[in-house]
Design a protein around this motif. Structure first.
Motif, PDB file in Angstrom:
ATOM      1  N   THR A  92       0.818  -1.214   0.000  1.00 54.37           N
ATOM      2  CA  THR A  92       0.000   0.000   0.000  1.00 54.37           C
ATOM      3  C   THR A  92       0.850   1.262   0.000  1.00 54.37           C
ATOM      4  OG1 THR A  92      -0.134  -0.056   2.414  1.00 54.37           O
ATOM      5  CG2 THR A  92      -1.915  -1.138   1.182  1.00 54.37           C
ATOM      6  N   ASP A 118      -3.428   5.949   2.038  1.00 50.99           N
ATOM      7  CA  ASP A 118      -3.194   4.690   2.741  1.00 50.99           C
ATOM      8  C   ASP A 118      -2.392   4.828   4.020  1.00 50.99           C
ATOM      9  OD1 ASP A 118      -4.602   3.128   0.883  1.00 50.99           O
ATOM     10  OD2 ASP A 118      -2.878   3.039  -0.463  1.00 50.99           O
ATOM     11  N   ARG A 171      -2.265  -3.787  -2.615  1.00 53.03           N
ATOM     12  CA  ARG A 171      -3.300  -3.129  -3.412  1.00 53.03           C
ATOM     13  C   ARG A 171      -3.020  -3.360  -4.885  1.00 53.03           C
ATOM     14  NH1 ARG A 171      -2.569   2.269  -5.281  1.00 53.03           N
ATOM     15  NH2 ARG A 171      -4.808   2.512  -4.941  1.00 53.03           N
TER      16      ARG A 171
END
Length: 455
Positions: A92, A118, A171
């Motif tokens: 992230t 994030d 992600r």
């Protein structure tokens, strides 16, 4: 799930680490024996035995279905990115230098251009296996009996324990990143737009996946907005002769592969490679591309730090001594213009990196207010010490200004706080409680002694 290392190998590494820990005599400070560092708290070389963590440098597994990875604490982000990108995934938050380790970014602080969305690297951690100062190995999560250690581990800098294995969220990514460089000639307007984008995560109707900026001076600032893209009309390359930060001033739109984007700052250590002549076109052509990376430059700095080559030359030339001003600080976005005005007047260093962040949760040893937009200001270089001033003149000015603006300062570099002041900023009450529970014998250094005392 693709297994990159069987669990048995990790357990053997844990057992070897226990033996390494037990071999260090009681009363001897425990340190890590490792090849690289991204810290700028220098200390003299020591012959004391270090804790052997050489067996904890791998990515254990990547699970594309759950978008998670199991990673050993000494694995570098360079290796982690190489393991996840083939699955169309990335951590992230990917700190900007390749040899930063996952464990280092969690027990210290990491940041990058996804932090406005994030948070910080430790906010993606689901589970951490820790060797505590007492020699126990515990698994800490947000919910279990070690939850206080889980939340207190970030910003403890290895003084409560060492991360052996971490389970982290990932992600999805696309192959390319489209960049838009927006210029501002007013710091207040730059800060206003930075705050707006951090909140809305879009600009002019387009999604923003990455956000950072560069301050070249009071009349020239840029915000760089990155958006994932499936295709690109061209791909710029800043790993050889091109210099990324200079492109910000020359182009309004650019395209990079996602990997080149993640490491755009590493090739020239942001802009610090200039100190070694690497941005001189003649030198750049003969400097091998494989040596254009942050860990090479840092080794050169460490050599000079040890033998004082530059300082001796400058003394011979009759020049005033320089002060290392190598820091990352955070201030609330609305107070960024005031800090930059102070910085430009009192320090005068440029360029300066700007990176917005929003913490998702409260982490006691670095108490950012969750959901509030802060801006990390990164500046790395040296400044002449004014006549009659103490050697740490500029750093002390910065510390006082950051505190006055309700900001915070990272501890990877020099710090000069008094002990009581330090513990007001970094939650001494929580730290002492954790220290007593997980390092009651004080085999690991105290956080103040390590980060301010330089031990």
């Amino acid at each position: 799930m693709t297994e990159l290392l069987v669990q048995g190998d990790h357990q053997r590494a844990v057992e070897a680490l226990r033996r390494s820990y037990d071999a260090i005599p009681q009363g001897t400070p425990i340190r890590l024996a490792k090849r690289t560092s991204n810290l700028f708290r220098w200390r003299d070389p020591s012959d004391a035995p270090g804790l052997d963590v050489s067996g904890f440098n791998r990515v254990l597994s990547v699970d594309p279905e759950t978008r998670t990875a199991q990673v050993q604490g000494m694995a570098t982000y360079e290796d982690l990115v190489d393991a996840t990108l083939p699955y169309g995934l990335m951590p992230t938050v990917v700190p900007q230098l390749k040899t930063i380790t996952l464990g280092g970014a969690v027990t210290g602080l990491g940041i990058e251009s996804t932090s406005f969305r994030d948070g910080l690297p430790h906010e993606a951690v689901l589970e951490m296996e820790v060797l505590t100062g007492d020699g126990q190995i515990v698994v800490a999560t947000r919910e279990n009996e070690h939850r206080e250690l889980f939340y207190g581990f970030p910003n403890s800098y290895g003084t409560l324990g060492y991360a052996l294995r971490l389970k982290i969220e990932l992600r999805p990514v696309k192959p390319y990143v489209r960049l838009r460089h927006l210029r501002f000639d007013d710091a207040a307007e730059c800060a206003r737009v930075l705050g707006e984008i951090s909140g809305s995560r879009e600009h002019d109707g387009e999604a923003v996946d990455f956000l950072d900026g560069v301050w070249f001076g009071k009349d020239e600032q840029y915000l760089t907005l990155g958006t994932f893209a499936d295709t690109a009309p061209y791909r710029s390359d800043y790993t050889g002769q091109g210099i990324y930060y200079r492109s910000i001033q020359r182009r309004s739109v650019d395209f990079l592969t996602v990997r080149d984007y993640l490491w755009r700052w590493d090739t020239d250590w942001f802009w610090c490679s200039a100190a070694f002549g690497v941005q001189n076109p003649v030198v750049r052509k003969i400097w091998p591309d494989r040596a254009k990376r942050s860990d090479v430059y840092r080794k050169l700095v460490a050599y000079d730090r040890r033998f004082h080559v530059i300082a001796r030359v400058e003394r011979w030339r009759g020049l005033r001594p320089r002060e290392d001003v190598i820091q990352d600080i955070e201030v609330p976005v609305e107070k960024l213009p005031e800090f930059m005005e102070f910085f430009g007047e009192k320090v005068g260093m440029s360029p300066v990196w700007l990176c917005p962040l929003q913490a998702k949760e409260r982490w006691p040893l670095y108490p950012l207010e969750p959901g509030r937009t802060y801006v990390n200001v990164g500046f790395w270089g040296t400044v002449r010490i004014p006549p009659g001033q103490i050697p740490e003149y500029h750093n002390r000015l910065i510390e006082r200004k950051v505190a006055a603006l309700d900001g915070h300062k990272s501890l990877y570099s020099t710090a000069f706080y008094g002990r009581d002041e330090f513990w007001r900023y970094y939650d001494g009450e929580t730290y002492r409680r954790l220290k007593e529970e997980y390092d009651s014998g004080s085999r690991l250094l105290d956080l103040y002694d390590k980060c301010v005392g330089g031990r």
